[in-house]
Each structure stands twice: as C-alpha cells, then as structure tokens.
Design a protein around this motif. Structure first.
Motif, short mmCIF file in Angstrom:
data_model
loop_
_atom_site.label_atom_id
_atom_site.label_comp_id
_atom_site.label_asym_id
_atom_site.label_seq_id
_atom_site.Cartn_x
_atom_site.Cartn_y
_atom_site.Cartn_z
N ILE A 232 0.89 -1.10 0.02
CA ILE A 232 0.23 0.10 0.02
C ILE A 232 0.91 1.10 -0.17
O ILE A 232 1.47 1.05 0.77
CB ILE A 232 -0.66 -0.38 1.11
N GLN A 233 0.45 1.92 -0.97
CA GLN A 233 1.40 3.19 -1.14
C GLN A 233 0.57 4.35 0.06
O GLN A 233 -0.93 4.75 -0.66
CB GLN A 233 2.10 4.20 -2.51
N ALA A 234 0.75 5.20 0.59
CA ALA A 234 0.43 6.70 1.38
C ALA A 234 1.06 7.75 0.68
O ALA A 234 2.30 8.00 0.56
CB ALA A 234 0.44 6.77 2.33
N LYS A 235 0.29 8.36 -0.03
CA LYS A 235 1.07 10.21 -1.31
C LYS A 235 0.29 10.77 -1.20
O LYS A 235 -0.61 11.43 -0.71
CB LYS A 235 0.96 9.54 -2.41
N ASP A 236 0.89 12.20 -0.05
CA ASP A 236 0.50 13.56 0.60
C ASP A 236 0.24 14.53 -0.94
O ASP A 236 0.57 13.54 -2.24
CB ASP A 236 1.78 14.17 1.48
N MET A 237 0.03 15.47 -0.64
CA MET A 237 0.02 16.46 -1.58
C MET A 237 -1.95 15.77 -2.47
O MET A 237 -1.67 15.83 -3.47
CB MET A 237 0.41 16.82 -2.80
N ALA A 238 -2.48 15.08 -2.07
CA ALA A 238 -4.01 14.18 -2.71
C ALA A 238 -4.04 13.66 -3.75
O ALA A 238 -4.35 13.61 -4.03
CB ALA A 238 -4.60 15.50 -2.36
N GLY A 239 -2.59 13.31 -3.20
CA GLY A 239 -2.43 12.09 -4.36
C GLY A 239 -1.81 13.20 -5.47
O GLY A 239 -1.50 12.30 -6.86
N GLN A 240 -1.31 14.31 -5.78
CA GLN A 240 -1.26 15.21 -6.99
C GLN A 240 0.31 14.91 -7.17
O GLN A 240 1.14 13.94 -6.76
CB GLN A 240 -1.35 16.12 -6.79
N MET A 241 0.39 14.59 -8.44
CA MET A 241 2.37 14.83 -8.66
C MET A 241 2.80 15.60 -8.40
O MET A 241 2.79 16.65 -7.94
CB MET A 241 2.16 15.12 -10.55
#
Length: 547
Positions: A232-241
C-alpha cells in the motif's frame, strides 16, 4: 531536483500572504513599518499611525548560502541619519535571528524546520544611539515558519499482519492502514494523504481516503492460495503529481472454513490378520484426506456393518480411523469379512454443503489367516472309574482331541508325568486310551488327578484334566475298635452283660456295614460266656457306649 517544487511552494506562499494583507490591514504598528517578505520587494509605507503588528512569514528549509531575509523593522522616527539603533530580543534573537541595528533589516542565520518549531515570538525597539533612550518601546511580533512539503507520509506499522476468512464476500473488511505526515495539515495539501494499492490486485482493494483494505475478488480459496502480500502506498499532496509517498506491506492470510469434505484416497482397503488376533487388537488404519485444517478437518469413522465383530475409533492426533477386533476370529469358520466404513466431518458449515455431501465411504476387506493351532480336546475334562482290584494294563477310559486346522494333522497323546510322579497310569499315544500301570488301593487314595497332553507334529500341545475314581472292593476284614479287658464279679448272674464290643471295616460303605458277632471257635469250649449279636450296623455299633 527540488526547484519546481520550491517554485510551487512560493506561489502558494504568496497567495496566503496577499490574503493575510487584505484581511489584517498590514504589518505595521504605531511608529513602525515592516517592508518586504522573505526575499521579495514588497514594501509597506505608513500613511497614519495605529496599525497593528502581523506575522512575519519565513519559508522553512532555506537552501541559500546567505542569511535568509525575513523583513524590515522601521520606525517613523528614524530619519536615516544613523542616530537610531534597532535592538532585537526574544526567541532566537542573536542566534537564529539577527537584525541590522542601523537599517532594521531582519535575517535568519540558519535553515529552519517547521516540524521542529512552527513559530518564534520576538520583540524589537528603537533606541537613540546618543542618549540610549528608547524612541519606540519594545513591541512583540511573531515569525511563522511557513511549511513546504518536505515530509513523506509514514505508516504506523510495517508490516501489517491481517487475516480474513476464505470465500468471503467482495468488500469484506480486512484491515485499516494509517499513514501520518509531519507537514502542516492546515496549509495546502502537504499533509493530505491518499492511499493506493501497488501490489495485491485483483484480490484486494484500498479506500483512498480511509486506508481500509477490503476483499476485491469473490470466492478466494485458501486451499488454492493461503498467503498474500499487499503493498500500500500513501501519497501526500492529495495524490497529485510531485507529492511525496511512503509504502507499507500488509501480509494477509486466508482463514480456513469447512468448505471441503473428507475423502478416502482409495475405494477399497484390504487387511490380513491371523485368526489368533486377540480381541481389542488393531486390525488396520484408514486415513481420509481433508483439504481443510484444524477443527474443520476433524473426522469421525463409522462401520456400517459387522459391528459385532469390529469397531472403529478416531485417532484425534493423526485423524486416522482405527479398526479393532471385538470378538475372536476362527479361520475354519469364516475366512473373509467385508466392511463398509463411513467418514464424515465432525463440525459442518451449513453455508456450503449439506451433511450428506460431507461424507464418504470405502470398502474394507479383512482376510483371516490360518494359524497352526494346538489340538482341541472334545471335552474340557474327563472322569474315569476303575476298581481297586483291576489288573495292571486295564483300560479305564479314553480321551480324544483333534487338530482344528484344515489339514487335520495326527494327534499323539501322553501323560504329563508331573501329575503322575508314581507312574500309576499310562496312555496309548495313538488312540488316547488310558490304562493303569500298577495295582490301586482305594483305601490308600480314592481319587487321582492327572493331566493328558495332546501334541501335533511334536510342537503344538494342549492339556486336559483327567479325574480317576478308584472303586471299592471288599478286600478288608472287619477290625475291633477296642480291645479291652473285661471284669466280672464272682456273684454275677447268668445273662448279665459284661462288655459291649464294636467293629469297623475300611471298605465301603463307610459306617454302613452289617457285622455278625460270635465267639471264636476256640472260645466256645468255655460255656461260661456267650456273645449276643445286637443286629445293628457298623455305624450303630460304634456309637453304643461300653457297659
């Protein structure tokens, strides 16, 4: 490279600053002026007194070689002739923050991290260089460290351990993962985390906002695959590039349910046992297979027929069916047995199959093997009679034994010498006729207990007791019980009783003989005495008292 990211952060930063300026009315307090924003040319000029201090903003993680410009403090009493000196006090004054005492320019001396400290409170005043008098009293202001996206999301666990039942419905909850971001959650999307699945599809899915992992494929079978590794990946910036990310591993195990019936690997089993097998002994073992595990694989075995001869039980450790013998076997009576054995699960799950579907049967053939058994006497014991005056060699009876085996071997007989130490009896080895070897005396021993052996091929042997009763013949004369002297008075009258005598006989019947008494011929010459027969039996005469 971080340049595009920093540029983006600067644009966001300026938007916030401009909004703050519109809503707070500026960054000036009475007698002071703040111009410039962390490397900008923005300036504010006082038009009248009475403005309030606002925050200074400073971007964290500054990477330049020079001190980072924060802003400018300026008093309207400063005529820029060098007569005013600016003094800075408070958190980090002189170490983290320095002020140019002539110009009022404020700088940060080192790189700052918002996650270590988000704001600093300082005070500034303007002092007359010549007199040392405060021209502007100390006034407090705040420098807020403005966040940039410099922290990736971090999961609270790595790895996660989870489980879910096999055959679970699509969308069944498995586990929830959680990642945190040290960036400022109140500013922008730097700390807004979105979850996605990198590995584990199409079996599982994750909810982007909550991190809840659910089943995504129907009818997942533990017997096909038990363990899954999901990333599982957690990405900040709401998932944006451009956002930062972190990952974690979730190890998921499918839990077993009873969705598989027990099955015999083969339809027919065959066991061979000797006819001499003792009741309670094991005849054979059966092992059905079950793809389930633990409680769901526990089985029970049952014999459907011939339950009087055999029975089953279950070894709870190995889950084997144990067939045991209940009654003795006899090869000569029955050589084979055919059993029908059933196996079924102990614990059933009605969601999947009926009870009948969780049963299986197998045929078990038990072959009885012939065992060379010892001869068997036709009677458990023999009683024989012989008169005590029988001549040696007289046959008193016979015993008979046969070989129970199918080949019917010849049986030989002999007397067990340990039961006939005096060799009173003997036997004809071929026909079992018992005869006496010497004269018998009933009065010496009325019964003889001997044992006769029957042998087959001089190896197997059996015994039978023989009780010999010696019959009485009249070969003993009566004897007087007492021989006493009799006394008589000289004035005795004729016919007066002087003495009573009695006799006994060792022959039978004991106490039942009829004796006749008379004077011996040599005593009959003397006519002075006579004997009168009382005509009583031996038993009566022995009980009569003496006179």
């Amino acid at each position: 490279m971080r340049t595009p990211l920093l540029l983006l952060m600067w644009l966001c930063f300026w938007c916030e600053v401009r909004s703050a300026l519109r809503t707070t009315g500026g960054l000036r307090r009475t007698g002071w002026e703040h111009t410039g924003m962390a490397g900008s040319a923005l300036s504010l000029r006082r038009s009248k007194r009475g403005w309030m201090w606002n925050q200074f903003f400073l971007l964290e993680e500054y990477t330049g070689n020079d001190n980072q410009y924060v802003g400018k403090l300026h008093s309207d009493k400063d005529r820029e002739d060098g007569t005013i000196r600016y003094v800075l006090t408070g958190e980090g004054a002189g170490t983290i923050f320095v002020i140019d005492e002539k110009s009022g320019d404020l700088h940060a001396t080192r790189r700052l991290d918002r996650e270590e400290k988000a704001s600093y409170t300082l005070s500034a005043k303007a002092v007359d260089k010549l007199t040392g008098r405060d021209l502007e009293g100390p006034s407090q202001f705040t420098i807020k460290i403005h966040d940039i996206n410099d922290n990736e999301p971090k999961f609270t666990k790595d790895p996660y351990i989870a489980s879910v039942q096999e055959m679970a419905d699509v969308g069944t909850f498995v586990v929830q993962v959680t990642a945190t971001d040290a960036d400022d959650a109140t500013y922008g999307n730097s700390a807004k985390v979105v979850y996605s699945i990198l590995q584990g599809q199409p079996y599982f899915s994750v909810e982007p906002e909550t991190g809840i992992i659910r089943t995504a494929l129907p009818n997942m079978n533990r017997e096909v695959r038990e363990h899954y590794q999901v990333v599982i990946q957690a990405k900040d910036m709401a998932g944006q590039m451009g956002g930062l990310s972190g990952t974690t591993t979730v190890n998921i195990t499918l839990l077993d349910i009873n969705n598989n019936p027990p099955r015999f690997p083969q339809g027919v089993y065959q066991f061979s046992v000797p006819e001499s097998l003792e009741p309670g002994s094991t005849v054979g073992l059966l092992k059905a297979t079950d793809a389930d595990t633990g409680k769901n694989a526990e089985m029970e075995y049952t014999i459907m027929d011939d339950q009087d001869m055999f029975q089953t039980s279950t070894n709870r450790v190995t889950q084997e069916g144990v067939i045991t013998l209940r009654k003795p076997l006899d090869y000569e009576k029955r050589k084979t047995y055919t059993l029908r054995v059933q196996v079924e699960n102990v614990y059933l799950d009605p969601r999947f199959h009926s009870r009948d579907a969780f049963r299986d049967t197998a045929t078990v053939k038990v072959m009885v093997e012939d065992v060379n058994e010892p001869p068997v006497f036709k009677r458990p014991a023999y009683i024989m009679e012989v008169k005590e005056n029988a001549e040696p060699g007289t046959i008193i009876g016979s015993v008979s034994a046969v070989d129970p085996d199918a080949n019917r071997n010849i049986v030989k007989y002999l007397i067990d010498w340990r039961t006939d130490m005096d060799h009173v009896f003997n036997i004809y080895p071929n026909n079992g006729s018992v005869y006496i070897s010497r004269l018998l005396d009933r009065e010496e021993q009325a019964w003889h207990n001997i044992s006769v052996q029957a042998t087959e091929n001089n190896s197997l042997m059996s015994h039978v007791p023989v009780y010999v009763r010696v019959l009485d013949v009249n070969d003993n004369a009566p004897t007087f019980d007492n021989v006493d002297e009799a006394f008589v008075c000289e004035n005795a009258k004729a016919g007066q009783r002087i003495q009573t005598v009695s006799a006994s006989d060792a022959d039978q019947p004991t106490g039942g003989h009829r004796f006749f008494f008379s004077l011996a011929p040599e005593a009959s010459v003397n006519a002075n005495f006579t004997v009168r027969d009382n005509k009583v039996t031996e038993e009566t005469s022995t009980k009569r008292p003496n006179n």
